[in-house]
Design an enzyme around this catalytic site. Structure first.
Site, PDB file in Angstrom:
ATOM      1  N   PRO A  93     -50.771 -35.719 -28.749  1.00  0.00           N
ATOM      2  CA  PRO A  93     -52.068 -36.410 -28.864  1.00  0.00           C
ATOM      3  C   PRO A  93     -53.308 -35.572 -28.536  1.00  0.00           C
ATOM      4  O   PRO A  93     -54.425 -36.071 -28.677  1.00  0.00           O
ATOM      5  CB  PRO A  93     -51.930 -37.578 -27.867  1.00  0.00           C
ATOM      6  CG  PRO A  93     -50.862 -37.163 -26.918  1.00  0.00           C
ATOM      7  CD  PRO A  93     -49.948 -36.259 -27.656  1.00  0.00           C
ATOM      8  N   TYR A 131     -61.509 -30.793 -35.402  1.00  0.00           N
ATOM      9  CA  TYR A 131     -61.593 -31.995 -34.565  1.00  0.00           C
ATOM     10  C   TYR A 131     -62.242 -33.158 -35.310  1.00  0.00           C
ATOM     11  O   TYR A 131     -61.770 -34.301 -35.227  1.00  0.00           O
ATOM     12  CB  TYR A 131     -62.345 -31.678 -33.256  1.00  0.00           C
ATOM     13  CG  TYR A 131     -62.136 -32.729 -32.213  1.00  0.00           C
ATOM     14  CD1 TYR A 131     -61.034 -32.691 -31.364  1.00  0.00           C
ATOM     15  CD2 TYR A 131     -63.007 -33.807 -32.101  1.00  0.00           C
ATOM     16  CE1 TYR A 131     -60.808 -33.681 -30.420  1.00  0.00           C
ATOM     17  CE2 TYR A 131     -62.794 -34.807 -31.163  1.00  0.00           C
ATOM     18  CZ  TYR A 131     -61.696 -34.741 -30.328  1.00  0.00           C
ATOM     19  OH  TYR A 131     -61.471 -35.730 -29.407  1.00  0.00           O
ATOM     20  N   TYR A 161     -62.168 -32.746 -22.191  1.00  0.00           N
ATOM     21  CA  TYR A 161     -60.852 -32.103 -22.203  1.00  0.00           C
ATOM     22  C   TYR A 161     -60.875 -31.072 -21.087  1.00  0.00           C
ATOM     23  O   TYR A 161     -61.669 -30.128 -21.133  1.00  0.00           O
ATOM     24  CB  TYR A 161     -60.591 -31.425 -23.545  1.00  0.00           C
ATOM     25  CG  TYR A 161     -60.305 -32.402 -24.670  1.00  0.00           C
ATOM     26  CD1 TYR A 161     -61.325 -33.032 -25.367  1.00  0.00           C
ATOM     27  CD2 TYR A 161     -58.983 -32.698 -25.034  1.00  0.00           C
ATOM     28  CE1 TYR A 161     -61.051 -33.927 -26.395  1.00  0.00           C
ATOM     29  CE2 TYR A 161     -58.704 -33.590 -26.064  1.00  0.00           C
ATOM     30  CZ  TYR A 161     -59.741 -34.198 -26.734  1.00  0.00           C
ATOM     31  OH  TYR A 161     -59.471 -35.086 -27.744  1.00  0.00           O
ATOM     32  N   HIS A 187     -69.869 -40.259 -31.453  1.00  0.00           N
ATOM     33  CA  HIS A 187     -70.044 -39.089 -30.591  1.00  0.00           C
ATOM     34  C   HIS A 187     -70.346 -37.856 -31.433  1.00  0.00           C
ATOM     35  O   HIS A 187     -69.727 -37.646 -32.469  1.00  0.00           O
ATOM     36  CB  HIS A 187     -68.768 -38.821 -29.782  1.00  0.00           C
ATOM     37  CG  HIS A 187     -68.564 -39.778 -28.663  1.00  0.00           C
ATOM     38  ND1 HIS A 187     -67.612 -39.601 -27.693  1.00  0.00           N
ATOM     39  CD2 HIS A 187     -69.195 -40.925 -28.337  1.00  0.00           C
ATOM     40  CE1 HIS A 187     -67.658 -40.591 -26.820  1.00  0.00           C
ATOM     41  NE2 HIS A 187     -68.616 -41.414 -27.207  1.00  0.00           N
ATOM     42  N   LYS A 196     -55.140 -36.862 -33.384  1.00  0.00           N
ATOM     43  CA  LYS A 196     -54.960 -36.828 -34.836  1.00  0.00           C
ATOM     44  C   LYS A 196     -53.974 -37.835 -35.423  1.00  0.00           C
ATOM     45  O   LYS A 196     -53.982 -38.071 -36.636  1.00  0.00           O
ATOM     46  CB  LYS A 196     -54.478 -35.417 -35.249  1.00  0.00           C
ATOM     47  CG  LYS A 196     -55.518 -34.345 -35.080  1.00  0.00           C
ATOM     48  CD  LYS A 196     -56.582 -34.469 -36.137  1.00  0.00           C
ATOM     49  CE  LYS A 196     -57.766 -33.580 -35.878  1.00  0.00           C
ATOM     50  NZ  LYS A 196     -59.047 -34.251 -35.988  1.00  0.00           N
TER      51      LYS A 196
HETATM   52  P1  RFL Z   1     -47.162 -47.152 -35.817  1.00  0.00           P
HETATM   53  O1  RFL Z   1     -48.510 -47.427 -35.253  1.00  0.00           O
HETATM   54  O2  RFL Z   1     -46.074 -46.761 -34.895  1.00  0.00           O
HETATM   55  O3  RFL Z   1     -46.746 -48.443 -36.645  1.00  0.00           O
HETATM   56  C1  RFL Z   1     -45.431 -48.622 -37.120  1.00  0.00           C
HETATM   57  C2  RFL Z   1     -45.159 -50.115 -37.203  1.00  0.00           C
HETATM   58  O4  RFL Z   1     -43.847 -50.317 -37.695  1.00  0.00           O
HETATM   59  C3  RFL Z   1     -43.216 -51.319 -36.902  1.00  0.00           C
HETATM   60  N1  RFL Z   1     -41.771 -51.109 -37.008  1.00  0.00           N
HETATM   61  C4  RFL Z   1     -40.993 -51.810 -37.858  1.00  0.00           C
HETATM   62  N2  RFL Z   1     -41.279 -52.777 -38.724  1.00  0.00           N
HETATM   63  C5  RFL Z   1     -40.252 -53.299 -39.445  1.00  0.00           C
HETATM   64  N3  RFL Z   1     -38.970 -52.878 -39.309  1.00  0.00           N
HETATM   65  C6  RFL Z   1     -38.641 -51.910 -38.433  1.00  0.00           C
HETATM   66  N4  RFL Z   1     -37.376 -51.522 -38.315  1.00  0.00           N
HETATM   67  C7  RFL Z   1     -39.675 -51.326 -37.663  1.00  0.00           C
HETATM   68  N5  RFL Z   1     -39.719 -50.367 -36.722  1.00  0.00           N
HETATM   69  C8  RFL Z   1     -40.987 -50.235 -36.335  1.00  0.00           C
HETATM   70  C9  RFL Z   1     -43.786 -51.117 -35.519  1.00  0.00           C
HETATM   71  O5  RFL Z   1     -43.694 -52.296 -34.733  1.00  0.00           O
HETATM   72  C10 RFL Z   1     -45.221 -50.760 -35.843  1.00  0.00           C
HETATM   73  O6  RFL Z   1     -46.068 -51.894 -35.907  1.00  0.00           O
HETATM   74  O7  RFL Z   1     -47.226 -46.027 -36.944  1.00  0.00           O
HETATM   75  P2  RFL Z   1     -48.380 -45.655 -38.005  1.00  0.00           P
HETATM   76  O8  RFL Z   1     -48.882 -46.869 -38.714  1.00  0.00           O
HETATM   77  O9  RFL Z   1     -47.852 -44.511 -38.762  1.00  0.00           O
HETATM   78  O10 RFL Z   1     -49.618 -45.191 -37.086  1.00  0.00           O
HETATM   79  C11 RFL Z   1     -49.544 -44.020 -36.318  1.00  0.00           C
HETATM   80  C12 RFL Z   1     -50.376 -44.158 -35.051  1.00  0.00           C
HETATM   81  O11 RFL Z   1     -50.038 -45.364 -34.398  1.00  0.00           O
HETATM   82  C13 RFL Z   1     -50.194 -42.972 -34.100  1.00  0.00           C
HETATM   83  O12 RFL Z   1     -50.132 -41.760 -34.811  1.00  0.00           O
HETATM   84  C14 RFL Z   1     -51.326 -42.868 -33.061  1.00  0.00           C
HETATM   85  O13 RFL Z   1     -51.344 -43.979 -32.182  1.00  0.00           O
HETATM   86  C15 RFL Z   1     -51.214 -41.583 -32.259  1.00  0.00           C
HETATM   87  N6  RFL Z   1     -52.225 -41.468 -31.210  1.00  0.00           N
HETATM   88  C16 RFL Z   1     -53.520 -41.072 -31.497  1.00  0.00           C
HETATM   89  N7  RFL Z   1     -53.895 -40.866 -32.767  1.00  0.00           N
HETATM   90  C17 RFL Z   1     -55.188 -40.550 -33.057  1.00  0.00           C
HETATM   91  O14 RFL Z   1     -55.517 -40.354 -34.231  1.00  0.00           O
HETATM   92  N8  RFL Z   1     -56.161 -40.458 -32.094  1.00  0.00           N
HETATM   93  C18 RFL Z   1     -55.865 -40.657 -30.794  1.00  0.00           C
HETATM   94  O15 RFL Z   1     -56.787 -40.624 -29.972  1.00  0.00           O
HETATM   95  C19 RFL Z   1     -54.499 -40.958 -30.445  1.00  0.00           C
HETATM   96  N9  RFL Z   1     -54.152 -41.188 -29.173  1.00  0.00           N
HETATM   97  C20 RFL Z   1     -51.888 -41.772 -29.884  1.00  0.00           C
HETATM   98  C21 RFL Z   1     -52.891 -41.605 -28.877  1.00  0.00           C
HETATM   99  C22 RFL Z   1     -50.635 -42.251 -29.547  1.00  0.00           C
HETATM  100  C23 RFL Z   1     -50.354 -42.541 -28.230  1.00  0.00           C
HETATM  101  N10 RFL Z   1     -49.047 -43.064 -27.949  1.00  0.00           N
HETATM  102  C24 RFL Z   1     -48.806 -44.121 -27.089  1.00  0.00           C
HETATM  103  C25 RFL Z   1     -47.929 -42.651 -28.792  1.00  0.00           C
HETATM  104  C26 RFL Z   1     -52.618 -41.870 -27.557  1.00  0.00           C
HETATM  105  C27 RFL Z   1     -51.341 -42.322 -27.222  1.00  0.00           C
HETATM  106  C28 RFL Z   1     -51.094 -42.570 -25.749  1.00  0.00           C
HETATM  107  C1  PHB Z   2     -57.788 -41.729 -26.398  1.00  0.00           C
HETATM  108  O1  PHB Z   2     -58.946 -42.154 -26.228  1.00  0.00           O
HETATM  109  O2  PHB Z   2     -56.791 -42.439 -26.257  1.00  0.00           O
HETATM  110  C2  PHB Z   2     -57.593 -40.304 -26.765  1.00  0.00           C
HETATM  111  C3  PHB Z   2     -58.690 -39.500 -26.983  1.00  0.00           C
HETATM  112  C4  PHB Z   2     -58.507 -38.174 -27.336  1.00  0.00           C
HETATM  113  C5  PHB Z   2     -57.233 -37.673 -27.466  1.00  0.00           C
HETATM  114  C6  PHB Z   2     -56.135 -38.481 -27.267  1.00  0.00           C
HETATM  115  C7  PHB Z   2     -56.306 -39.821 -26.910  1.00  0.00           C
HETATM  116  O3  PHB Z   2     -57.069 -36.362 -27.788  1.00  0.00           O
END
Ligand code: RFL
Ligand code: PHB
Length: 400
Positions: free
Chosen positions: A296, A388, A204, A75, A300
């Site tokens: 979110p 961004y 957004y 994009h 980031k």
């Molecule tokens: P994770 O992905 O939480 O992975 C951590 C792993 O550790 C495991 N774990 C354990 N393992 C062993 N022993 C234990 N005691 C443990 N406890 C936990 C877990 O099972 C897991 O597999 O952390 P990591 O690797 O630091 O990654 C971070 C990202 O996952 C997170 O920041 C993003 O998903 C946030 N996020 C977004 N980030 C973006 O850059 N762009 C986005 O568009 C975006 N959208 C989002 C998001 C997060 C969301 N949610 C659900 C929190 C949208 C949503 C809805």
């Molecule tokens: C997503 O596609 O899950 C998404 C995109 C943009 C955001 C957060 C989540 O700022």
């Protein structure tokens, strides 16, 4: 007890842990990954969707970018929608050609797990009762239980990549960490719908009833979010109510139409800003969501998690190549510089676009004035765009 030995013990097989294991392998450094969940679970979790330019560059540089290249959707802009009007932010035009890529987090994790397994790297899934010990001295260990019994991994360093609810950060003595935190008085209801996206770019949307976001996962899967009450359960949101609310918030003058399709996933995500400082204690280094959380709105979290392990991998590579600890010693400081800039941006996007319960007419007018400014001033739009698409990476630019 089964004894194992490695150079770096990694707790957590999410994006941070798996990318770290991969970068270390490429630098000739051995590691073992310990993950609490099953392989299927970590590969199917619906999470992030937007990769910064620098994150894509890292995937390519690390040799795990082939599927991203084929399946990622590039994009060049995003839409800001407010007052029933559409405004495009030309991300590429404002940043000298940089882009973002839609490529789901679970695909990133799949690619990294496949790469790990292809080289025969050790990874334990479904590890129970995970604990870390001895990291304030020089004999760090990770202990856990799995189907083979109790396992102990002796290592030189532990990487705490176990997310916000993991064990590594809480294992560091209270008092050694300073916590900075902000919770927001709202959450996001996220849905995945089996329907073609209604827009080529992310939208957004600022609306008097609250924020809404239109995103996507593929040409046939749409990801949509609605600002909701943090105490709302999914049960409070019938499919009918969700579509009605989405139509209301996204309504614009002119011909735009929101496509509806079967909702295949629903979830409520709380919103939080959180930083633990420093990101190191003795021989344990924390990275990604284990060390910090951003709301979110700026997309980031995943990008920041990968930026941390990029710095950590380079620091460990230097240490094992020549014994110098200087990059390990500056790891926390190097990461935190980026972490706080990303915190600021994520907080700012969140404050700009959401309705606050104690909202007053002054704040609403101020938000709209700011949106108006961003969409009419190149300087203001450029500030949004460069954050961004992702600020330049700190630390060394080359990787093994
Ligand atoms: P994770 O992905 O939480 O992975 C951590 C792993 O550790 C495991 N774990 C354990 N393992 C062993 N022993 C234990 N005691 C443990 N406890 C936990 C877990 O099972 C897991 O597999 O952390 P990591 O690797 O630091 O990654 C971070 C990202 O996952 C997170 O920041 C993003 O998903 C946030 N996020 C977004 N980030 C973006 O850059 N762009 C986005 O568009 C975006 N959208 C989002 C998001 C997060 C969301 N949610 C659900 C929190 C949208 C949503 C809805
Ligand atoms: C997503 O596609 O899950 C998404 C995109 C943009 C955001 C957060 C989540 O700022």
């Amino acid at each position: 007890m089964n004894q194992l030995r490695t150079q770096v013990g990694i707790v957590g097989g999410g994006p941070a842990g798996m990318m770290l294991a991969h970068l270390l392998h490429r630098a000739g450094i051995e590691s073992i990954v310990v993950e609490a969940r099953s392989r299927d679970y970590v590969q199917e979790r619906v999470r992030a969707g937007v990769l910064e330019q620098g994150t894509c560059d890292l995937m390519h540089a690390a040799g795990v970018g082939a599927r991203l290249e084929r399946e990622g959707i590039t994009h060049q802009g995003i839409e800001l929608r407010f007052g029933g009007q559409r405004h495009r932010i030309d991300l590429s035009g404002l940043t000298g050609g940089k882009t973002i890529t839609i490529y789901p987090q679970r695909e990133v994790v799949k690619d990294l797990i496949d790469a790990r397994i292809a080289v025969g790297g050790a990874i334990f899934f479904e590890a129970e009762e995970v604990s870390i010990r001895g990291f304030d001295g020089d004999a760090p260990t990770i202990q856990f239980r799995d189907s083979g019994g109790v396992q102990e991994i002796r290592c030189d360093f532990i990487a705490g990549c176990d997310g916000f609810h993991g064990v590594c950060r809480p294992s560091i003595p209270a008092g050694a960490l300073t916590i900075f935190e902000r919770t927001y008085p709202f959450a996001w209801l996220g849905i995945l719908a089996e329907v073609a996206p209604s827009s080529d770019e992310l939208i957004y949307c600022h609306h008097e009833r609250g924020f809404a976001l239109h995103s996507m996962r593929s040409p046939s899967l749409t990801r949509l979010y609605l600002q909701c009450d943090p105490n709302d359960s999914v049960a409070a949101w019938s499919d009918e109510r969700i579509w009605e609310e989405l139509h209301t918030r996204f309504a614009v003058a002119g011909g735009w139409k929101l496509n509806e399709g079967p909702i295949v996933q629903k979830g409520v995500t709380p919103m939080r800003s959180f930083v633990a400082e420093p990101m190191r204690y003795g021989h344990v280094f924390i990275a990604g969501d284990a060390a910090h959380i951003v709301p979110p709105t700026g997309a980031k979290g995943l990008n920041l998690a990968l930026a941390d392990v990029r710095v950590l991998a380079a620091a460990l590579a230097k240490y094992y190549a020549g014994g110098s600890r200087d990059l390990l010693d500056s790891y926390s400081q190097t990461c935190l510089k980026r972490v706080w800039k990303v915190q600021r941006f994520s907080w700012w996007m969140t404050s700009l676009l959401h309705r606050f319960p104690a909202d007053n007419p002054f704040d609403r007018r101020r938000q709209v004035a700011e949106l108006d400014y961003i969409t009419s001033s190149r300087a203001a739009a450029q500030s949004l765009a460069e954050n961004y698409v992702g600020l330049p990476m700190e630390g060394p630019q080359r990787f093994p």
